[in-house]
Design a protein around this motif. Structure first.
Motif, PDB file in Angstrom:
ATOM      1  N   HIS B   9      29.322  32.223 -40.219  1.00 37.51           N
ATOM      2  CA  HIS B   9      30.216  31.335 -40.797  1.00 37.51           C
ATOM      3  C   HIS B   9      30.242  31.823 -42.320  1.00 37.51           C
ATOM      4  O   HIS B   9      31.618  31.837 -42.722  1.00 37.51           O
ATOM      5  N   SER B  10      29.225  32.213 -42.999  1.00 37.44           N
ATOM      6  CA  SER B  10      29.416  32.556 -44.058  1.00 37.44           C
ATOM      7  C   SER B  10      30.318  33.999 -44.282  1.00 37.44           C
ATOM      8  O   SER B  10      31.004  34.339 -45.279  1.00 37.44           O
ATOM      9  N   LYS B  11      30.384  34.746 -43.368  1.00 32.73           N
ATOM     10  CA  LYS B  11      31.128  35.783 -43.220  1.00 32.73           C
ATOM     11  C   LYS B  11      32.426  35.373 -43.063  1.00 32.73           C
ATOM     12  O   LYS B  11      33.528  36.050 -43.912  1.00 32.73           O
ATOM     13  N   HIS B  12      32.818  34.732 -42.338  1.00 31.29           N
ATOM     14  CA  HIS B  12      34.243  34.196 -42.165  1.00 31.29           C
ATOM     15  C   HIS B  12      34.664  33.526 -43.572  1.00 31.29           C
ATOM     16  O   HIS B  12      35.955  33.902 -43.966  1.00 31.29           O
ATOM     17  N   VAL B  13      34.135  33.102 -44.239  1.00 33.11           N
ATOM     18  CA  VAL B  13      34.337  32.363 -45.493  1.00 33.11           C
ATOM     19  C   VAL B  13      34.362  33.242 -46.491  1.00 33.11           C
ATOM     20  O   VAL B  13      35.535  33.329 -47.214  1.00 33.11           O
ATOM     21  N   ALA B  14      33.774  34.394 -46.421  1.00 36.47           N
ATOM     22  CA  ALA B  14      33.836  35.410 -47.391  1.00 36.47           C
ATOM     23  C   ALA B  14      35.193  36.258 -47.297  1.00 36.47           C
ATOM     24  O   ALA B  14      35.489  36.791 -47.970  1.00 36.47           O
ATOM     25  N   LEU B  15      35.382  36.230 -45.944  1.00 39.95           N
ATOM     26  CA  LEU B  15      36.576  37.151 -45.656  1.00 39.95           C
ATOM     27  C   LEU B  15      37.829  36.511 -45.768  1.00 39.95           C
ATOM     28  O   LEU B  15      38.911  36.946 -45.436  1.00 39.95           O
ATOM     29  N   GLY B  16      37.819  35.065 -46.147  1.00 43.51           N
ATOM     30  CA  GLY B  16      38.931  34.354 -46.341  1.00 43.51           C
ATOM     31  C   GLY B  16      39.589  33.624 -45.277  1.00 43.51           C
ATOM     32  O   GLY B  16      40.925  33.469 -45.114  1.00 43.51           O
ATOM     33  N   ALA B  17      38.922  33.548 -44.332  1.00 43.37           N
ATOM     34  CA  ALA B  17      39.492  33.098 -43.085  1.00 43.37           C
ATOM     35  C   ALA B  17      40.075  31.542 -43.245  1.00 43.37           C
ATOM     36  O   ALA B  17      39.347  30.834 -43.957  1.00 43.37           O
ATOM     37  N   LYS B  18      41.080  31.152 -42.326  1.00 43.51           N
ATOM     38  CA  LYS B  18      41.378  29.854 -42.165  1.00 43.51           C
ATOM     39  C   LYS B  18      40.529  29.150 -41.228  1.00 43.51           C
ATOM     40  O   LYS B  18      40.578  29.737 -39.882  1.00 43.51           O
ATOM     41  N   MET B  19      39.601  28.127 -41.724  1.00 46.50           N
ATOM     42  CA  MET B  19      38.707  27.809 -40.837  1.00 46.50           C
ATOM     43  C   MET B  19      39.196  26.300 -40.008  1.00 46.50           C
ATOM     44  O   MET B  19      39.995  25.474 -40.633  1.00 46.50           O
ATOM     45  N   MET B  20      38.760  26.069 -39.013  1.00 49.16           N
ATOM     46  CA  MET B  20      39.400  24.754 -38.055  1.00 49.16           C
ATOM     47  C   MET B  20      38.137  24.368 -37.374  1.00 49.16           C
ATOM     48  O   MET B  20      37.527  25.145 -36.854  1.00 49.16           O
ATOM     49  N   PRO B  21      38.146  23.133 -37.098  1.00 47.63           N
ATOM     50  CA  PRO B  21      37.163  22.551 -36.222  1.00 47.63           C
ATOM     51  C   PRO B  21      37.708  22.843 -34.998  1.00 47.63           C
ATOM     52  O   PRO B  21      38.638  22.762 -34.542  1.00 47.63           O
ATOM     53  N   PHE B  22      36.687  23.453 -34.066  1.00 44.94           N
ATOM     54  CA  PHE B  22      37.014  23.766 -32.564  1.00 44.94           C
ATOM     55  C   PHE B  22      35.844  23.674 -31.768  1.00 44.94           C
ATOM     56  O   PHE B  22      35.068  23.987 -32.019  1.00 44.94           O
ATOM     57  N   ALA B  23      35.909  22.633 -30.647  1.00 39.41           N
ATOM     58  CA  ALA B  23      34.799  22.375 -29.738  1.00 39.41           C
ATOM     59  C   ALA B  23      33.551  22.223 -30.431  1.00 39.41           C
ATOM     60  O   ALA B  23      32.363  22.561 -30.085  1.00 39.41           O
ATOM     61  N   GLY B  24      33.576  21.421 -31.630  1.00 39.06           N
ATOM     62  CA  GLY B  24      32.247  21.109 -32.530  1.00 39.06           C
ATOM     63  C   GLY B  24      31.893  21.867 -33.468  1.00 39.06           C
ATOM     64  O   GLY B  24      30.912  21.913 -33.875  1.00 39.06           O
ATOM     65  N   PHE B  25      32.603  23.231 -33.556  1.00 39.81           N
ATOM     66  CA  PHE B  25      32.153  24.197 -34.487  1.00 39.81           C
ATOM     67  C   PHE B  25      33.389  24.355 -35.548  1.00 39.81           C
ATOM     68  O   PHE B  25      34.323  24.107 -35.245  1.00 39.81           O
ATOM     69  N   ASP B  26      32.894  24.907 -36.682  1.00 44.21           N
ATOM     70  CA  ASP B  26      33.851  25.136 -37.744  1.00 44.21           C
ATOM     71  C   ASP B  26      34.119  26.677 -37.489  1.00 44.21           C
ATOM     72  O   ASP B  26      33.213  27.543 -37.701  1.00 44.21           O
ATOM     73  N   MET B  27      34.972  26.972 -36.889  1.00 46.35           N
ATOM     74  CA  MET B  27      35.569  28.266 -36.324  1.00 46.35           C
ATOM     75  C   MET B  27      36.750  29.091 -37.283  1.00 46.35           C
ATOM     76  O   MET B  27      37.470  28.384 -37.798  1.00 46.35           O
ATOM     77  N   PRO B  28      36.795  30.295 -37.465  1.00 47.42           N
ATOM     78  CA  PRO B  28      37.988  30.843 -38.087  1.00 47.42           C
ATOM     79  C   PRO B  28      39.115  31.058 -37.139  1.00 47.42           C
ATOM     80  O   PRO B  28      39.091  31.515 -35.943  1.00 47.42           O
ATOM     81  N   VAL B  29      40.106  30.494 -37.498  1.00 49.67           N
ATOM     82  CA  VAL B  29      41.582  30.454 -36.669  1.00 49.67           C
ATOM     83  C   VAL B  29      42.408  31.828 -36.972  1.00 49.67           C
ATOM     84  O   VAL B  29      42.697  32.496 -36.069  1.00 49.67           O
ATOM     85  N   GLN B  30      42.308  32.357 -38.228  1.00 51.20           N
ATOM     86  CA  GLN B  30      42.972  33.527 -38.652  1.00 51.20           C
ATOM     87  C   GLN B  30      42.457  33.927 -40.004  1.00 51.20           C
ATOM     88  O   GLN B  30      41.745  33.110 -40.611  1.00 51.20           O
ATOM     89  N   TYR B  31      42.594  35.411 -39.935  1.00 55.20           N
ATOM     90  CA  TYR B  31      42.192  36.017 -41.411  1.00 55.20           C
ATOM     91  C   TYR B  31      43.339  36.626 -42.057  1.00 55.20           C
ATOM     92  O   TYR B  31      43.873  36.134 -43.052  1.00 55.20           O
ATOM     93  N   THR B  32      44.149  37.663 -41.546  1.00 57.09           N
ATOM     94  CA  THR B  32      45.298  38.021 -41.864  1.00 57.09           C
ATOM     95  C   THR B  32      46.384  37.580 -41.401  1.00 57.09           C
ATOM     96  O   THR B  32      47.501  37.549 -42.132  1.00 57.09           O
ATOM     97  N   GLY B  33      46.319  37.030 -40.323  1.00 60.00           N
ATOM     98  CA  GLY B  33      47.516  36.522 -39.618  1.00 60.00           C
ATOM     99  C   GLY B  33      47.378  36.904 -38.235  1.00 60.00           C
ATOM    100  O   GLY B  33      47.042  37.780 -38.036  1.00 60.00           O
ATOM    101  N   ILE B  34      48.048  35.981 -37.300  1.00 56.59           N
ATOM    102  CA  ILE B  34      48.013  36.093 -35.960  1.00 56.59           C
ATOM    103  C   ILE B  34      48.312  37.418 -35.495  1.00 56.59           C
ATOM    104  O   ILE B  34      47.720  38.003 -34.589  1.00 56.59           O
ATOM    105  N   ILE B  35      49.672  37.513 -36.012  1.00 56.33           N
ATOM    106  CA  ILE B  35      50.297  38.604 -35.295  1.00 56.33           C
ATOM    107  C   ILE B  35      49.599  39.887 -35.690  1.00 56.33           C
ATOM    108  O   ILE B  35      49.236  40.817 -34.850  1.00 56.33           O
TER     109      ILE B  35
END
Lengths: 128, 369
Positions: B9-35
């Motif tokens: 989790h802390s890695k994703h936050v440090a990488l600037g990920a956009k986080m979103m709740p997914f299946a009960g977890f706080d998960m990274p949706v994207q970092y630089t962009g989906i494409i």
């Protein structure tokens, strides 16, 4: 997140650059909106040259993940659309307040400008 | 209720990920962009945190018979070090979940299940355990990193204690305890959900950050990037892989979902077999098909599918814009008639904002032929 102070804003995350002399305004979506939508893959304007009321839909922005409708921030005629978006919809992501502008509206009731949000009011809406 | 965090989790936050709740977890949706992330996986190598997935260990003298009864695929085909993709069904043929079954040894299997289903799946598994096998839900103790893309093997090779070049698709290596970043339990598996070559690395939750860092160091020369759930979805959809909760649910059966290839009616008797045998004989009433937009329009979950006369014949279950094709792609159920299901059939999708033509195509969508 950047919200230029010389622009007006709406609850729907659109911005307006108003030119008092010509009673026209350029309209786009905010940095917040593009970031929420993610990669934008096309922009469609359905209402070019039509006379529309405030809040009427005038087009859609489609991103990889989702689609959003665009609504008239003020009443008027859609005079012009940004032709570059046809081939480069990513301009909305990369330069939302500049190259990524969407339409130009000729206002039918310039007094509506006073109902728009200021930058501070909008920043509160966008939660920053 | 607050969401669970993965070990990264802390890695994703440090990488600037956009986080979103997914299946009960706080998960990274994207970092630089989906494409961008999507193309990284198709062309170079991407790293996914999929630690939210669930793992269940089945151990005991009757482990094989238990697994064979639980899932539709044939566990008799497995040997130590081989895995298979399968589903498990209700007695009525509805899909409880799709999962991977790893044979660790003759009496020991690891089942990998969807994050959103961990609790109901485990309950279901317990209920079927009539012979007293040991069932252990180790989901919280296991970290899982997927390294996917043409440079994935080169990347993982650099940090693997054993050679992996000859590891075949759906084969895995269970590493010696302590030999891989001090993990008590670690598996390198040639599997994935992207349609690219790649590995899934199961490791101790407590060592996941260290391994993630080592992978980024190892993959630097190959352009490794973190990839979020957004691109995970576009990648799996380009490859035509089903997503539980969208394309397959308890309301769908594997035969109509195009998963007949993992429904082995003669494997000895799994839960749901009788109903599925009847459906197979009669032919399913609807079928999951893939399609590509022929004009501007992106199919979305819930959109209606129409035939050329404008009659409703089905529903879209998954859809997105393919970053490779620059066109909309989707999966959906249609009435099982060859004029709708045959590749090349012309159908229409009615979305919230427009109607557009699509052509039925057998996935993967991003490869010719």
């Amino acid at each position: 997140m950047e919200f230029p102070s010389d622009l007006y804003y709406t609850q729907d995350h659109e911005w307006l650059r108003y030119d008092q002399e010509t009673e026209t305004c350029m309209v786009g979506i905010t940095e917040f909106a593009q970031s929420e939508l993610g990669d934008i893959v096309f922009v469609e304007i359905d209402e070019l040259d039509n006379d529309l009321a405030k809040d009427d839909p005038f087009g859609t922005v489609e991103a990889v993940k989702t689609v959003a409708e665009l609504f008239m921030p003020v009443s008027g005629t859609v005079q012009e659309m940004n032709e570059s978006l046809e081939d480069s919809p990513e301009l909305l992501n990369n330069d939302p307040y500049g190259e990524g502008w969407i339409i130009m509206i000729k206002l039918s009731d310039p007094s509506e400008i006073s109902q728009l949000l200021s930058v501070d009011e909008y920043a509160a809406v966008a939660g920053s | 209720m607050s969401n669970q965090q993965t070990p990264l989790h802390s890695k994703h936050v440090a990488l600037g990920a956009k986080m979103m709740p997914f299946a009960g977890f706080d998960m990274p949706v994207q970092y630089t962009g989906i494409i961008d992330e999507h193309m990284t996986v198709r062309e170079q190598v991407g790293a996914f945190d999929v630690s939210h997935m669930g793992e269940v260990l089945v151990t005991g003298p009757g482990a094989f018979e238990y697994v064979q009864r639980l899932v539709t695929n044939d566990a008799a085909k497995l040997v130590d070090g081989k895995a298979m993709y399968t589903v498990m069904c209700l007695a009525n043929g509805g899909i409880v979940d799709d999962l991977l079954v790893y044979r660790l040894s003759e009496n020991r299997y690891m089942l990998v299940i969807n994050a959103s289903n961990i609790n109901p799946d485990f309950e279901w598994m317990m209920k079927q355990n009539t012979t007293g096998e040991s069932l252990e839900n180790i989901s919280d103790e296991v970290g899982l990193i997927a390294i996917q893309g043409p440079r994935a093997f080169e990347t993982v090779s650099k940090i693997s204690p054993v050679p992996i070049d000859d590891l075949k698709y759906y084969h895995f290596i269970e590493l010696e305890p302590g030999s891989f970043f001090g993990c008590e339990r670690a598996i390198l598996s040639h599997t994935g959900y992207t349609g690219e070559a790649g590995l899934e690395i199961y490791c101790d939750a407590s060592r996941t950050v260290e391994i993630w860092d080592a992978l980024f160091e190892a993959g630097k020369a190959f352009g490794i990037k973190p990839v979020g759930l957004g691109a995970r979805d576009t990648l799996r959809l380009e490859s035509g892989f089903c997503l539980y909760g969208s394309d397959i649910t308890t309301e769908t059966n594997p035969l109509e979902a195009g998963l007949g290839w993992l429904t082995k009616l003669d494997q000895g008797g799994f839960i749901g077999r009788e109903v599925l045998a009847r459906i197979k004989e009669a032919g399913p009433e609807r079928k999951l098909v893939g399609f590509v937009s022929q004009e501007r329009g992106i199919p979305r979950h819930g959109d209606t599918i129409l035939n050329s006369d404008g009659e409703e014949i089905g529903q879209v279950t998954s859809g997105t814009q393919s970053p490779i094709l620059h066109a909309g792609i989707g999966l959906g159920y249609v009435t099982n008639q060859s004029e709708y299901t045959a590749p090349g059939s012309e159908l229409n999708v009615q979305s919230r904002i427009r109607s557009f033509k699509v052509q039925v195509k057998r996935p993967p969508f991003h490869k010719e032929g």
